[in-house]
Design a protein around this motif. Structure first.
Motif, short mmCIF file in Angstrom:
data_model
loop_
_atom_site.label_atom_id
_atom_site.label_comp_id
_atom_site.label_asym_id
_atom_site.label_seq_id
_atom_site.Cartn_x
_atom_site.Cartn_y
_atom_site.Cartn_z
N GLU A 63 0.98 -1.06 0.10
CA GLU A 63 -0.02 -0.11 -0.02
C GLU A 63 0.96 1.16 0.05
OE1 GLU A 63 -1.37 1.35 4.14
OE2 GLU A 63 -1.91 -0.73 3.79
N TRP A 66 1.88 7.25 1.42
CA TRP A 66 1.44 8.13 1.77
C TRP A 66 -0.03 8.16 2.25
CZ3 TRP A 66 -2.51 8.36 -2.15
CH2 TRP A 66 -2.11 7.59 -3.39
N ALA A 67 -0.71 6.95 2.02
CA ALA A 67 -2.26 6.80 2.53
C ALA A 67 -2.23 7.30 3.96
CB ALA A 67 -2.63 5.39 2.21
N ASN A 71 -3.75 10.42 6.35
CA ASN A 71 -4.74 10.42 7.34
C ASN A 71 -4.32 11.18 8.57
OD1 ASN A 71 -6.72 8.72 6.14
ND2 ASN A 71 -5.30 6.67 6.45
N LYS A 126 -6.84 2.72 -2.44
CA LYS A 126 -6.74 3.07 -1.00
C LYS A 126 -6.09 4.31 -0.77
CE LYS A 126 -5.76 -0.43 1.87
NZ LYS A 126 -5.09 -1.36 2.55
N GLY A 127 -5.27 4.47 -1.62
CA GLY A 127 -4.39 6.02 -1.46
C GLY A 127 -5.40 7.17 -1.93
N LYS A 129 -8.74 7.20 -1.78
CA LYS A 129 -9.85 7.45 -0.64
C LYS A 129 -8.94 8.02 0.65
CE LYS A 129 -12.65 3.25 -1.65
NZ LYS A 129 -13.04 2.12 -1.13
N ALA A 130 -7.80 7.80 0.93
CA ALA A 130 -7.09 8.53 2.08
C ALA A 130 -6.92 10.09 1.78
CB ALA A 130 -5.78 7.85 2.47
N VAL A 131 -6.68 10.31 0.51
CA VAL A 131 -6.26 11.73 0.19
C VAL A 131 -7.65 12.37 0.02
CG1 VAL A 131 -5.41 13.42 -1.57
CG2 VAL A 131 -4.33 11.29 -0.86
#
Length: 200
Positions: A63, A66-67, A71, A126-127, A129-131
């Motif tokens: 993953e 930076w995810a 957060n 996933k990344g 969604k985090a940003v």
């Protein structure tokens, strides 16, 4: 007492990765051994085949780092612009490391899309969604105007990917832009938007 290893697995993979990125998947184990400062026998004691060494050296992270950073920055008290520049720099560093690996993997005939589609949540998703969550938090705090948070997230990720891709293709020489200046400029454009407000 066992003799300590002359080179760590990490250093060996770093050397192999650099050779594969420079010379492509056709790089020889002799080239890699020379770059690592070890014998070919040492390579094959660690990795039974060149293919095994190649896959270990070019492995992509499970993953994007930076995810987790996105957060953490959502809770950071620093000004939004400063936090976005930190995030953008991390994105750029990530893509500068990963894009050359992906290019070599594709040159070796490895179809990453098949692997990604088999995952419940591929790392790039996933990344993203985090940003997007980062921008959503900023909207709730009243620091970002109400837009779909995935849009500025994609703009930021895409902008950093583009700069790293230009570098990987050797195109930065034709359109030079220092990374730090690029990060500041991209963040400024995303925060301000590009439309000039007219008096009503």
């Amino acid at each position: 007492m066992a003799r300590p290893r002359a080179i760590t697995d990490e250093a060996l993979l770093d050397a192999a990765r650099a050779v594969f990125i420079r010379s492509g998947p056709g790089a020889t184990t002799a080239e890699i051994a020379e770059a690592a400062g070890v014998s070919e026998a040492t390579l094959f004691r660690r990795y039974a085949t060149k293919d095994a060494l190649f896959m270990a050296a070019m492995e992509l992270p499970p993953e994007p780092g930076w995810a987790a950073l996105a957060n953490a920055l959502a809770e950071d008290p620093r000004p939004l612009r400063e936090r976005l520049e930190v995030l953008a720099t991390a994105l750029l560093d990530f893509f500068r490391e990963i894009i050359p690996r992906v290019m070599v993997l594709r040159a070796a005939g490895i179809d990453l899309s098949c692997h990604m589609t088999q995952l419940a949540e591929p790392p790039p998703v996933k990344g993203l969604k985090a940003v997007a969550h980062f921008f959503h938090r900023e909207q709730r705090a009243g620091r970002v105007r109400p837009v779909d948070p995935e849009i500025p997230a994609r703009l930021l990720i895409g902008a950093m990917h583009h700069h790293a891709f230009f570098e990987a293709c050797g195109l930065d020489a034709h359109a030079p832009l220092p990374p730090a200046s690029y990060v500041r400029g991209a963040v400024d454009v995303i925060l301000r938007g590009v439309e000039v407000e007219t008096a009503k």
